[in-house]
Each structure stands twice: as C-alpha cells, then as structure tokens.
Design a protein around this motif. Sequence first.
Motif, PDB file in Angstrom:
ATOM      1  N   GLY A   1       0.837  -1.195   0.000  1.00 11.68           N
ATOM      2  CA  GLY A   1       0.000   0.000   0.000  1.00 11.68           C
ATOM      3  C   GLY A   1       0.866   1.237   0.000  1.00 11.68           C
ATOM      4  O   GLY A   1       0.586   2.230   0.672  1.00 11.68           O
ATOM      5  N   ARG A   2       1.964   1.167  -0.774  1.00 10.59           N
ATOM      6  CA  ARG A   2       2.978   2.230  -0.734  1.00 10.59           C
ATOM      7  C   ARG A   2       2.901   3.088  -1.987  1.00 10.59           C
ATOM      8  O   ARG A   2       2.720   2.569  -3.080  1.00 10.59           O
ATOM      9  CB  ARG A   2       4.336   1.556  -0.666  1.00 10.59           C
TER      10      ARG A   2
ATOM     11  N   ALA B   1       9.177  -5.071   5.208  1.00 16.66           N
ATOM     12  CA  ALA B   1       8.004  -5.917   4.937  1.00 16.66           C
ATOM     13  C   ALA B   1       6.781  -5.541   5.778  1.00 16.66           C
ATOM     14  O   ALA B   1       6.049  -6.414   6.250  1.00 16.66           O
ATOM     15  CB  ALA B   1       8.369  -7.386   5.150  1.00 16.66           C
ATOM     16  N   ASN B   2       6.561  -4.238   5.948  1.00 16.82           N
ATOM     17  CA  ASN B   2       5.394  -3.746   6.680  1.00 16.82           C
ATOM     18  C   ASN B   2       4.420  -3.077   5.725  1.00 16.82           C
ATOM     19  O   ASN B   2       4.806  -2.648   4.639  1.00 16.82           O
ATOM     20  CB  ASN B   2       5.846  -2.699   7.713  1.00 16.82           C
ATOM     21  N   LEU B   3       3.170  -2.966   6.150  1.00 14.72           N
ATOM     22  CA  LEU B   3       2.247  -2.106   5.416  1.00 14.72           C
ATOM     23  C   LEU B   3       2.787  -0.681   5.531  1.00 14.72           C
ATOM     24  O   LEU B   3       3.360  -0.305   6.550  1.00 14.72           O
ATOM     25  CB  LEU B   3       0.844  -2.196   6.016  1.00 14.72           C
ATOM     26  N   SER B   4       2.607   0.096   4.472  1.00 16.12           N
ATOM     27  CA  SER B   4       3.122   1.460   4.436  1.00 16.12           C
ATOM     28  C   SER B   4       2.712   2.236   5.692  1.00 16.12           C
ATOM     29  O   SER B   4       1.553   2.188   6.100  1.00 16.12           O
ATOM     30  CB  SER B   4       2.559   2.140   3.191  1.00 16.12           C
ATOM     31  N   GLY B   5       3.677   2.902   6.326  1.00 15.97           N
ATOM     32  CA  GLY B   5       3.373   3.725   7.500  1.00 15.97           C
ATOM     33  C   GLY B   5       3.558   3.026   8.831  1.00 15.97           C
ATOM     34  O   GLY B   5       3.742   3.673   9.847  1.00 15.97           O
ATOM     35  N   ARG B   6       3.532   1.695   8.850  1.00 16.13           N
ATOM     36  CA  ARG B   6       3.652   0.974  10.122  1.00 16.13           C
ATOM     37  C   ARG B   6       5.120   0.710  10.461  1.00 16.13           C
ATOM     38  O   ARG B   6       5.976   0.757   9.590  1.00 16.13           O
ATOM     39  CB  ARG B   6       2.899  -0.355  10.051  1.00 16.13           C
ATOM     40  N   PRO B   7       5.421   0.416  11.736  1.00 16.27           N
ATOM     41  CA  PRO B   7       6.814   0.128  12.089  1.00 16.27           C
ATOM     42  C   PRO B   7       7.352  -1.081  11.313  1.00 16.27           C
ATOM     43  O   PRO B   7       6.624  -2.052  11.092  1.00 16.27           O
ATOM     44  CB  PRO B   7       6.740  -0.179  13.587  1.00 16.27           C
TER      45      PRO B   7
END
Length: 359
Positions: free
Chosen positions: A64-65, A151-157
């Motif tokens: 979602g980047r 390897a995170n959803l955009s914006g998450r740690p």
Amino acid sequence: MNTKIQKIDANKTVFTVQEEEALKEAGQIIRDGGLVAFPTETVYGLGGDGLNKESSRKIYAAKGRPSDNPLIIHIANMEALPYIVEEVTPEAVKIAEAFWPGPLTMILKKSANVPEETTGGLQTVAVRMPSNAVACKLIEYSGGYIAAPSANLSGRPSPTVAKYVIEDMDGRIDMIIDGGEVGIGLESTIIDLTVNPPQILRPGYITTEMLNKVLGQVDVDVTILSDTTGQAPKAPGMKYRHYAPQGELTIVAGEAKQVVEYINHRTDSLMAEGKKVGVIASEENKADYRAQIIKSAGNREDEAAIAHNLYRILREFDDEGTEVIFSESFAEGTLGQAIMNRLLKAAGHKLINLTIFDK
Ligand code: TXA
Ligand code: MG
C-alpha cells in the motif's frame, strides 16, 4: 492469495537439505514474478525481482505504498553491481570493502537494466548487500537482484520478527520466510554517492563517524532530525509519516527526574479520563513510572539494545491497544541519531523538551 509460511533458522551458514529446498522454492517464486518476505540483519524485507517492473508494481500494491518511493536492490556479491549501475565509482568500492555485506545502502546512477518502476522514476538506484545468511542464499537462488522495502504495510513500524510480517502481509504475498528475530532492528544507513561530498539520507547502524573514516567528509541531510527546515528529504521515502504506532506518541526530553515527573503527571490525568497509557522507558527509570504499560527499551549505555527493541515495542503497544504513549529521548551516543530519526517520525515530531523551561 494463500501465503506459505516457511521457518528457516537465519543464524547459521550451513542449511539442511529441506532448508536449501525451501530457499530454492522461494528463489523460484521471485524468478516467476512473485513476492517473498525474508529476514535481513536490519529488518524483514518484502522481496521481488528488482529487474522486473511487474514485480516492483506488486511490491507497491502489497505494501500500500506510493509508487514514487524507490526500492533498494539487494545483491549477494560485488560481481552483481556493474550490471545495475552506470559506474562503480571509487567511493562505492571503498565503502563496499568497508561495510558490505552489512547494513549500508549506497545510491549510484542506475544502468538501463533497472526499470524505473523499481527506482520510483529516478535515474539513480539504491543498492545493498545484506549479511544475513538466508537473505544471501535467497538472492542467489532468485537470480541476483531482489528489490525489497521493509516488509510492513506502508506507515507501520518495520517488522523485526516474522509475527509482524505475517500480521501485515498474510494473504498479500506468496511466501514468508520466518528466520527468527533480526539482529539490528533499524533499517540500513543510506548514503548518496551521486553528490559531492556524499550525503547520508537515512542514519543507521553504520554511523557518520564510520563513514567519515572511509570517505573523508560526508554531509548529512538536514531533514533527518528536523521537520522545520522547509526542505524535502532527499530520500523520497523519508517524507512520509513512518513507523507510527496507532496510539498518540510524544517524546519527552530532559533530566531523568523531570522527565519521569512530567510523564507521571500527564499519565495521572489521562488515566483519570479512562485512557490506556504506555511509556517507553530506559531500564534505569522504568520502575518510576505510573502508567499501565511500561516497556524498557534497554540500558542507556546499550544503544544497540535500544535500536533493536524500538520497533517491536511500538508494535506491542498496538497489540495492547495503547491510546497514548510517552517515550524518553534517546539522543546520546553514536546510534542516537538513527534511533531519534525513527522515534521522531513515529511521533510525527511531537517532542517536549523540558530543559528549555529549566532556567
Ligand atoms: O535495511 C534496509 O534498508 C531494509 C531491508 C529490507 O534491507 N529496507 C528498507 O527499504 O528499509 P525501504 O523501502 O523501507 O526504505 C528505502 C528507503 C526509502 O526511504 C527510499 O526513499 C530510499 O530508501 N531510496 C531508495 N532508492 C533511492 C534513491 N534512488 N534515491 C534516494 N532515496 C532512495
Ligand atoms: Mg520501510
């Protein structure tokens, strides 16, 4: 999509026959244009074929980047470098010798072999050679060029354990390799070698001092620790709010006693309103707080532990539904710049500096 989850111990160099087979299968997924999340020594990466524009598109979609945010290409040996860059400059050779394999990403002019989908439309490319054994094997089996953001959803740690990769990516990618907990816990240092002097765009485990020793003068992007410069960060990805927990995070700086008093005072009134409050404390001060959830990032002298624990702590606060989080400041030492860069971004630059009231 059904995501296959595969455990492979990343803390060794010789793999079992089954592990080798699993790594070959993962490599084949990437060759076929699929996506595999894997451990590196910094954070988990979300890998696809860096030379395949469709793979890069899939990476942006899975995270979602925004697609103007370029990806880092991961290589496993120096022979791979000339194919993706216009020129392997003398500075590139120097820092590769000093820091590769390891947590250092360099930016060079890209060659025509790298699609603009991978570089977010830029004519430069970010390259890193990781040291994690699983990452190295996977790169070899996948054809040599893995584009991988965290390897995170955009914006998450960024994830430092597979549990959080699964939380964000299950059902969105083909395979997740669970290689246990990563070592460093913060993303690689990024240095731009296309400018003179070279410029650090993202601080990390390889510090400014270490780069000075190898390259002489290096500049540091002024936006790294401040959002009031009026300038855009040079690394496109650094302009986004990042690493953010769901709770509202505020950093409180000052003398230990003042910081504890201030946070306890705020905690009391927030708890009276029925809010769930958490604190990111140093080991030295953790016993003094009154919030419901207190997490120690480590001893102040042990900066590596603080870097290692930070993202996991931010994720745990989310798991526990923490609504308001206070953090001590961790600006000291050689890793202070990297830790504060991430913490300030996670806090949307909300920092209360008590020393300026202390006249
Ligand atoms: O440690 C790491 O570097 C991890 C692991 C997986 O290797 N990867 C990582 O990737 O942190 P990512 O995509 O989360 O962050 C890449 C950063 C972004 O801020 C991006 O804007 C910047 O690198 N970047 C990539 N290519 C660039 C370029 N050509 N010019 C300037 N910045 C670039
Ligand atoms: Mg990231």
